[in-house]
Write a protein that holds these residues in place. Structure first.
Motif, PDB file in Angstrom:
ATOM      1  N   CYS A   1       0.834  -1.193   0.000  1.00  0.00           N
ATOM      2  CA  CYS A   1       0.000   0.000   0.000  1.00  0.00           C
ATOM      3  C   CYS A   1       0.874   1.251   0.000  1.00  0.00           C
ATOM      4  O   CYS A   1       2.058   1.181   0.310  1.00  0.00           O
ATOM      5  CB  CYS A   1      -0.926  -0.003   1.207  1.00  0.00           C
ATOM      6  SG  CYS A   1      -0.082   0.064   2.793  1.00  0.00           S
ATOM      7  N   PRO A   2       0.273   2.383  -0.301  1.00  0.00           N
ATOM      8  CA  PRO A   2       1.021   3.633  -0.250  1.00  0.00           C
ATOM      9  C   PRO A   2       1.451   3.940   1.190  1.00  0.00           C
ATOM     10  O   PRO A   2       0.804   3.497   2.146  1.00  0.00           O
ATOM     11  CB  PRO A   2       0.016   4.689  -0.737  1.00  0.00           C
ATOM     12  CG  PRO A   2      -1.084   3.940  -1.383  1.00  0.00           C
ATOM     13  CD  PRO A   2      -1.105   2.579  -0.771  1.00  0.00           C
ATOM     14  N   PRO A   3       2.514   4.708   1.354  1.00  0.00           N
ATOM     15  CA  PRO A   3       2.961   5.054   2.706  1.00  0.00           C
ATOM     16  C   PRO A   3       1.934   5.872   3.475  1.00  0.00           C
ATOM     17  O   PRO A   3       1.959   5.908   4.698  1.00  0.00           O
ATOM     18  CB  PRO A   3       4.239   5.861   2.489  1.00  0.00           C
ATOM     19  CG  PRO A   3       4.438   6.014   1.048  1.00  0.00           C
ATOM     20  CD  PRO A   3       3.389   5.236   0.317  1.00  0.00           C
ATOM     21  N   THR A   4       0.999   6.506   2.772  1.00  0.00           N
ATOM     22  CA  THR A   4      -0.021   7.328   3.425  1.00  0.00           C
ATOM     23  C   THR A   4      -1.264   6.534   3.805  1.00  0.00           C
ATOM     24  O   THR A   4      -2.219   7.111   4.323  1.00  0.00           O
ATOM     25  CB  THR A   4      -0.436   8.474   2.493  1.00  0.00           C
ATOM     26  OG1 THR A   4      -0.916   7.901   1.267  1.00  0.00           O
ATOM     27  CG2 THR A   4       0.726   9.410   2.217  1.00  0.00           C
ATOM     28  N   SER A   5      -1.261   5.239   3.584  1.00  0.00           N
ATOM     29  CA  SER A   5      -2.451   4.425   3.838  1.00  0.00           C
ATOM     30  C   SER A   5      -2.828   4.433   5.320  1.00  0.00           C
ATOM     31  O   SER A   5      -1.980   4.329   6.201  1.00  0.00           O
ATOM     32  CB  SER A   5      -2.204   2.983   3.390  1.00  0.00           C
ATOM     33  OG  SER A   5      -3.289   2.170   3.774  1.00  0.00           O
ATOM     34  N   ILE A   6      -4.109   4.534   5.565  1.00  0.00           N
ATOM     35  CA  ILE A   6      -4.598   4.487   6.940  1.00  0.00           C
ATOM     36  C   ILE A   6      -4.321   3.138   7.586  1.00  0.00           C
ATOM     37  O   ILE A   6      -4.220   3.040   8.801  1.00  0.00           O
ATOM     38  CB  ILE A   6      -6.100   4.848   7.011  1.00  0.00           C
ATOM     39  CG1 ILE A   6      -6.510   5.033   8.464  1.00  0.00           C
ATOM     40  CG2 ILE A   6      -6.949   3.768   6.384  1.00  0.00           C
ATOM     41  CD1 ILE A   6      -7.437   6.130   8.714  1.00  0.00           C
ATOM     42  N   LEU A   7      -4.179   2.091   6.769  1.00  0.00           N
ATOM     43  CA  LEU A   7      -3.851   0.781   7.333  1.00  0.00           C
ATOM     44  C   LEU A   7      -2.521   0.813   8.076  1.00  0.00           C
ATOM     45  O   LEU A   7      -2.381   0.194   9.128  1.00  0.00           O
ATOM     46  CB  LEU A   7      -3.799  -0.284   6.242  1.00  0.00           C
ATOM     47  CG  LEU A   7      -5.131  -0.818   5.768  1.00  0.00           C
ATOM     48  CD1 LEU A   7      -4.928  -1.870   4.697  1.00  0.00           C
ATOM     49  CD2 LEU A   7      -5.936  -1.388   6.909  1.00  0.00           C
ATOM     50  N   ARG A   8      -1.540   1.511   7.535  1.00  0.00           N
ATOM     51  CA  ARG A   8      -0.248   1.628   8.223  1.00  0.00           C
ATOM     52  C   ARG A   8      -0.417   2.346   9.553  1.00  0.00           C
ATOM     53  O   ARG A   8       0.191   1.973  10.552  1.00  0.00           O
ATOM     54  CB  ARG A   8       0.757   2.378   7.366  1.00  0.00           C
ATOM     55  CG  ARG A   8       1.238   1.588   6.179  1.00  0.00           C
ATOM     56  CD  ARG A   8       2.325   2.370   5.468  1.00  0.00           C
ATOM     57  NE  ARG A   8       2.605   1.807   4.171  1.00  0.00           N
ATOM     58  CZ  ARG A   8       3.807   1.406   3.771  1.00  0.00           C
ATOM     59  NH1 ARG A   8       4.830   1.514   4.577  1.00  0.00           N
ATOM     60  NH2 ARG A   8       3.973   0.911   2.588  1.00  0.00           N
TER      61      ARG A   8
ATOM     62  N   GLY B   1       5.909   1.083  -4.625  1.00  0.00           N
ATOM     63  CA  GLY B   1       7.110   1.256  -5.426  1.00  0.00           C
ATOM     64  C   GLY B   1       8.319   0.492  -4.921  1.00  0.00           C
ATOM     65  O   GLY B   1       9.410   0.630  -5.463  1.00  0.00           O
ATOM     66  N   GLU B   2       8.165  -0.311  -3.880  1.00  0.00           N
ATOM     67  CA  GLU B   2       9.302  -1.022  -3.280  1.00  0.00           C
ATOM     68  C   GLU B   2       9.079  -2.537  -3.235  1.00  0.00           C
ATOM     69  O   GLU B   2       9.423  -3.205  -2.266  1.00  0.00           O
ATOM     70  CB  GLU B   2       9.562  -0.485  -1.877  1.00  0.00           C
ATOM     71  CG  GLU B   2       9.923   0.989  -1.878  1.00  0.00           C
ATOM     72  CD  GLU B   2      10.030   1.589  -0.493  1.00  0.00           C
ATOM     73  OE1 GLU B   2       9.747   0.895   0.497  1.00  0.00           O
ATOM     74  OE2 GLU B   2      10.394   2.774  -0.405  1.00  0.00           O
ATOM     75  N   LEU B   3       8.511  -3.070  -4.295  1.00  0.00           N
ATOM     76  CA  LEU B   3       8.203  -4.504  -4.327  1.00  0.00           C
ATOM     77  C   LEU B   3       9.453  -5.379  -4.278  1.00  0.00           C
ATOM     78  O   LEU B   3       9.345  -6.573  -3.993  1.00  0.00           O
ATOM     79  CB  LEU B   3       7.357  -4.838  -5.558  1.00  0.00           C
ATOM     80  CG  LEU B   3       5.930  -4.283  -5.524  1.00  0.00           C
ATOM     81  CD1 LEU B   3       5.201  -4.641  -6.810  1.00  0.00           C
ATOM     82  CD2 LEU B   3       5.169  -4.788  -4.312  1.00  0.00           C
TER      83      LEU B   3
ATOM     84  N   LEU C   1       9.832  -7.561  -1.241  1.00  0.00           N
ATOM     85  CA  LEU C   1       8.965  -8.722  -1.043  1.00  0.00           C
ATOM     86  C   LEU C   1       9.731 -10.017  -0.769  1.00  0.00           C
ATOM     87  O   LEU C   1       9.419 -10.714   0.203  1.00  0.00           O
ATOM     88  CB  LEU C   1       8.012  -8.876  -2.227  1.00  0.00           C
ATOM     89  CG  LEU C   1       6.872  -9.868  -2.074  1.00  0.00           C
ATOM     90  CD1 LEU C   1       6.000  -9.536  -0.874  1.00  0.00           C
ATOM     91  CD2 LEU C   1       6.027  -9.887  -3.337  1.00  0.00           C
ATOM     92  N   PRO C   2      10.747 -10.382  -1.547  1.00  0.00           N
ATOM     93  CA  PRO C   2      11.464 -11.636  -1.253  1.00  0.00           C
ATOM     94  C   PRO C   2      12.090 -11.658   0.147  1.00  0.00           C
ATOM     95  O   PRO C   2      12.066 -12.688   0.827  1.00  0.00           O
ATOM     96  CB  PRO C   2      12.545 -11.702  -2.338  1.00  0.00           C
ATOM     97  CG  PRO C   2      12.013 -10.868  -3.450  1.00  0.00           C
ATOM     98  CD  PRO C   2      11.222  -9.770  -2.795  1.00  0.00           C
ATOM     99  N   GLY C   3      12.623 -10.526   0.588  1.00  0.00           N
ATOM    100  CA  GLY C   3      13.215 -10.469   1.923  1.00  0.00           C
ATOM    101  C   GLY C   3      12.188 -10.674   3.027  1.00  0.00           C
ATOM    102  O   GLY C   3      12.445 -11.348   4.022  1.00  0.00           O
ATOM    103  N   ILE C   4      11.013 -10.108   2.835  1.00  0.00           N
ATOM    104  CA  ILE C   4       9.939 -10.272   3.827  1.00  0.00           C
ATOM    105  C   ILE C   4       9.465 -11.717   3.838  1.00  0.00           C
ATOM    106  O   ILE C   4       9.257 -12.308   4.900  1.00  0.00           O
ATOM    107  CB  ILE C   4       8.786  -9.296   3.551  1.00  0.00           C
ATOM    108  CG1 ILE C   4       9.248  -7.875   3.849  1.00  0.00           C
ATOM    109  CG2 ILE C   4       7.554  -9.653   4.365  1.00  0.00           C
ATOM    110  CD1 ILE C   4       8.249  -6.808   3.494  1.00  0.00           C
ATOM    111  N   ILE C   5       9.318 -12.302   2.666  1.00  0.00           N
ATOM    112  CA  ILE C   5       8.894 -13.705   2.600  1.00  0.00           C
ATOM    113  C   ILE C   5       9.935 -14.599   3.273  1.00  0.00           C
ATOM    114  O   ILE C   5       9.590 -15.511   4.027  1.00  0.00           O
ATOM    115  CB  ILE C   5       8.635 -14.124   1.143  1.00  0.00           C
ATOM    116  CG1 ILE C   5       7.394 -13.380   0.607  1.00  0.00           C
ATOM    117  CG2 ILE C   5       8.455 -15.637   1.028  1.00  0.00           C
ATOM    118  CD1 ILE C   5       7.160 -13.545  -0.867  1.00  0.00           C
TER     119      ILE C   5
END
Length: 112
Positions: free
Chosen positions: A48-55, A70-72, A75-79
Motif C-alpha cells: 500500500c502507499p505510505p499514506t495508507s490508513i492501514l499503516r 514502489g518497493e516490491l 517482497l522476497p526479503g519479507i517472505i
C-alpha cells in the motif's frame, strides 16, 4: 467463475501468508477483509502507499508487514523473514459466517 464464501474461506486459510494489495485511491479506507486477516493469525503482507490508513492503524500489529507499492523488491526479503519466524495459524472457525450466524440466533432466542 463463482467461488462461494465458504470455498474462498478455505482457499484463504490453506495459504501460509495472506497478501493484501491496496491501490492509491483506497489508501484512506480500511477494507473489511483486514479483520479476516487478523482473525487468521497468519502473517499478512500489505502492499500500500505510505499514506495508507492501514499503516497508521495496524502498523504495530505483530505479523503485519507493509511494503510501499514502489518497493516490491522488498517482497522476497519479507517472505524469507516470514519463513524463518514460527507463525502458528489460529483456528478461525469461530470467525466464519455460519458460526457467527448460529450464535446471533442463539443470543436472540435467549433475549426473547
Amino acid at each position: 467463475g463463482y467461488v462461494s464464501f465458504n470455498e474462498a474461506w478455505k482457499i484463504q486459510q490453506s495459504s501460509e501468508v495472506d497478501l493484501l494489495i491496496l491501490i492509491e485511491y483506497t489508501s484512506d479506507n480500511i477494507p473489511g477483509k483486514i479483520f479476516e486477516y487478523i482473525a487468521s493469525g497468519k502473517p499478512t503482507i500489505i502492499v500500500c502507499p505510505p499514506t495508507s490508513i492501514l499503516r497508521e492503524e495496524f502498523g504495530d500489529m505483530p505479523g503485519f508487514y507493509f511494503i510501499d507499492i514502489g518497493e516490491l523488491e522488498e517482497l522476497p526479503g519479507i517472505i524469507k523473514h516470514i519463513g524463518e519466524v514460527k507463525n502458528p495459524k489460529r483456528q478461525i472457525e469461530n470467525y466464519s459466517r455460519d458460526y457467527l450466524n448460529e450464535n446471533y440466533v442463539k443470543y436472540i432466542h435467549e433475549f426473547i
